[in-house]
Design a protein around this motif. Structure first.
Motif, short mmCIF file in Angstrom:
data_model
loop_
_atom_site.label_atom_id
_atom_site.label_comp_id
_atom_site.label_asym_id
_atom_site.label_seq_id
_atom_site.Cartn_x
_atom_site.Cartn_y
_atom_site.Cartn_z
N ARG A 185 2.28 -6.36 0.85
CA ARG A 185 3.30 -7.09 1.61
C ARG A 185 2.90 -8.53 1.89
N TRP B 242 0.89 -4.23 8.90
CA TRP B 242 2.15 -4.63 8.27
C TRP B 242 1.95 -5.76 7.27
N GLY C 83 -0.85 -2.95 2.65
CA GLY C 83 -0.10 -2.21 1.65
C GLY C 83 -0.66 -2.39 0.27
N GLU D 273 8.45 0.03 0.47
CA GLU D 273 8.65 -1.02 1.47
C GLU D 273 9.02 -0.36 2.81
N GLY E 207 2.33 2.04 -0.82
CA GLY E 207 3.44 1.11 -0.94
C GLY E 207 3.05 -0.14 -1.72
N LYS E 208 3.89 -1.15 -1.62
CA LYS E 208 3.64 -2.42 -2.30
C LYS E 208 2.88 -3.37 -1.37
#
Length: 672
Positions: free
Chosen positions: A464, A380, A383, A572, A461-462
């Protein structure tokens, strides 16, 4: 070329020499002895390739290297080397993965300013040598000894960062949990010697051959009052205790996730080619023995199917990338056990091979990501790494597609053959196999989901966190092993394309052909005969095309992967597993298996041990001490009359003589 097998012991000795070099002078060598380890494993790899080519030409090798006890009631204890198709294949797997792990360690350990590198490379060398010694062992006792040495090496390497609190605890846990299983293994080794008088894997006098002969009424062996079938099952299950511990099968699987406390290259070696692989390889090596016990096979299959599903569910909710891979390993070795119990000897060894490649790749790929993230393992916090680490991403993707079982990557072919063989033999009327197959099939969906959840959270994704925005670069010594394993994860399955062979009629089941030429008559055809005669596998003569079961399995894999794509391949992502509520808590806490084992130790084992100790001290020792107390008391009193004064002795003699005369006089009067 045939003479190359005479150098087979050098495959084991070269890594052992690197262990000695790193241990003795590693602190005075560049990179802590890394180059000695790379050279040694490269040499073993070259010899392993030559060995495979020689065995492919029909050569085998079995030689006693050392006799360390003989004449013990006709039992000889020896060290020997056995090279046949199964061991040759495993030698190639172990040496290749070990070589790549040594190379990768240059980038992972040396470039990160680690201390204690001589100790690290010494451990890797001994670990590799121990596993190779286990692979070539020609008897069960020798295999047990190297089996234990593999466990010792895992303890040393998992606890490499011993100054931190986590690694020593994880190392002790791995050591103790696997020792519990190995206790049963040791009893099983003794039982094999007591039953057959030999522990050899080969020859007409090997214990698998004697067990088969006994059940066919051709030989008598000691079964200690049990029916032969029952006794062989007991012996097989005793040995299986060690297998369940080493290969992290339920319920002795709890050590493996904690073993992630070790350096990531060590994790790759443990999961792909050494410790966890040892248990499955042992059952494959002893398959001629297990094939005569339908009860043992059913237990192996059920434990494997349950473990595959059980571990896969826990992988769904993990946050750390290595934790996902750890539960994946438990699940995938469950598939191998499922195949062995389901009569799929070739399928199990096939999945052992493909898994070694794609799981080593995934762990080393995770190591590359961990380097880039400055040793942050939380997915988490990642990304967006896809474009910043293209080599890592595309090779990791290859391994992920293989793990999920997506066509045409390696895991698709081997995993589907596992399920196909289990289903085929289950349809012969064995409900346990059908139940195990159903659990393995359901695990396919979960595997696809957790695998691509991991891929999307890590690479898509981006970014994080700031670290993911600007990751640390990796060098060639990280990228080279990933590239080699990435190719193997894509193409290794082509050696045994059962569905394509069924569809086209072409003879492209190369691994079946390879294992057909076994040693001392223990061929795949021989195993099929044993399974049919004693376990009833294939007795109905059913034929089932692998195409439909393969399509169902592939559909489930795609469904799980597709669900992960929909939920996590977004800029996200959100924590969708939170919707599971209490179920997520149970899964994240591993069904509270650790807490259960702690309770079992503190609430049951410790009170029972205390009660046994009190009984031993109060009753057993009390009786023994009481007897000795009476003797001591009597001896102390008698000792008082030993004064050394002659007049006292004369008085005592006179009194004794008088007493005897009176006694005889009284007795004489009674008789008169």
């Amino acid at each position: 070329m045939a003479g190359i097998l005479d150098f087979a012991p050098a495959i084991v000795l070269l890594p052992f020499v690197s262990f000695l070099v790193a241990l003795a002078v590693g602190d005075r060598l560049p990179k802590g002895g890394a180059y000695a380890g790379i050279a040694a494993t490269a040499g073993s790899l070259v010899l392993s390739i030559a060995t495979v080519l020689t065995v492919a030409g029909g050569q085998t090798y079995d030689a006693t290297i050392y006799t360390w006890a003989e004449g013990l009631e006709a039992v000889d204890l020896t060290f020997g080397v056995l090279i046949d198709p199964l061991s040759a294949m495993m030698l190639l797997i172990v040496t290749l993965v070990a070589f790549l792990v040594h190379v990768f360690s240059l980038g992972y350990m040396n470039d990160e300013g680690e201390t204690g590198l001589p100790r690290y490379y010494a451990g890797l060398g001994l670990f590799t040598a121990s596993m190779l010694g286990f692979v070539v062992a020609d008897n069960l006792l020798m295999a047990f000894m190297f089996f234990e040495l593999v466990g010792l090496c895992s303890y040393l390497l998992i606890g490499f960062h011993f100054r931190e609190p986590g690694p020593p605890s994880a190392a002790k846990k791995a050591f103790l949990v696997t020792r519990f299983g190995d206790y049963f293994f040791l009893v099983g080794v003794v039982a094999v010697f007591a039953t057959f008088g030999t522990a050899s894997f080969v020859g007409s006098e090997s214990f698998p051959a004697l067990a088969e002969a006994a059940l066919r009424g051709e030989a008598s062996v000691t079964t200690f009052g049990f029916a032969p079938q029952t006794w062989f099952t007991i012996v097989g299950l005793l040995v299986l205790g060690g297998v369940i511990g080493k290969s992290a099968q339920f319920p002795l699987h709890t050590w493996l996730p904690d073993a992630m406390e070790g350096p990531t290259p060590v994790s790759a070696l443990i999961h792909a080619a050494t410790m966890v692989a040892a248990g499955v390889y042992l059952v494959a090596r002893m398959y001629g023995f297990y094939a005569v016990s339908p009860t043992a096979l059913a237990i192996i299959a059920f434990v494997g199917g349950f473990t595959a599903l059980f571990a896969a569910t826990m992988g769904l909710v993990k946050r750390e990338i290595k934790q996902v891979l750890a539960y994946s390993t438990i699940s995938q070795y469950g598939y191998m056990m499922l195949a062995l119990g389901g009569g799929g000897y070739v399928a199990a060894t096939f999945h052992l091979m493909t898994h070694a490649f794609f799981k080593a790749l995934l762990f080393l790929g995770a190591g590359s990501v961990i380097i880039a993230m400055h040793h942050n393992e939380n997915m988490w916090d990642m990304g967006g790494l896809k474009d910043k680490m293209p080599v890592t991403y595309y090779t990791f993707l290859s391994g992920s597609l293989a793990l999920a079982g997506i066509f045409p990557f390696a895991g698709f072919w081997s995993k589907d053959e596992v399920l196909y063989e289990t289903l085929l033999h289950g349809l012969d009327g064995n409900p346990i196999l059908l139940g195990a197959y159903a659990m393995g099939l359901l695990a396919v969906f979960f595997t696809g989901f957790y695998t691509f959840r991991m891929v999307f959270l890590t690479f898509h994704g981006k970014p994080r966190t700031q670290t993911a925005e600007d990751p640390h670069g990796v060098r060639w010594n990280v990228k080279f092993p990933l590239a080699v394993l990435g190719v193997l994860a894509a193409v290794a399955g082509l050696v045994n394309m059962v569905p394509v062979a069924e569809l086209t009629g072409l003879h492209i089941e190369f691994l079946h052909t390879w294992l057909e030429h076994g040693y001392a008559g223990l061929t795949t055809e021989h195993y099929s005969t044993l399974l049919q005669d004693f376990a009833g596998y294939g007795a109905a003569g059913l034929h089932l095309s692998p195409l439909l079961p393969g399509a169902v399995s592939l559909g489930l894999a795609l469904a799980g992967s597709g669900l992960a794509y929909l939920l996590y391949n977004v800029p996200e992502p959100v924590r969708h597993t939170d919707r599971l509520g209490g179920i997520k808590k149970v899964l994240y806490n591993n069904y509270y298996q650790d807490e259960y084992q702690v309770w079992l130790a503190n609430g049951v084992t410790r009170p029972v041990a205390r009660a046994a100790n009190k009984f031993d001290g109060g009753v057993v020792d009390g009786v023994v001490n009481g007897v000795s107390g009476v003797s001591l008391f009597a001896g102390g009193r008698v000792r008082r009359i030993q004064t050394g004064v002659v007049s006292n002795y004369a008085v005592l003699l006179t009194l004794g003589l008088t007493a005897l005369l009176l006694a005889f006089g009284i007795l004489g009067g009674w008789f008169v």
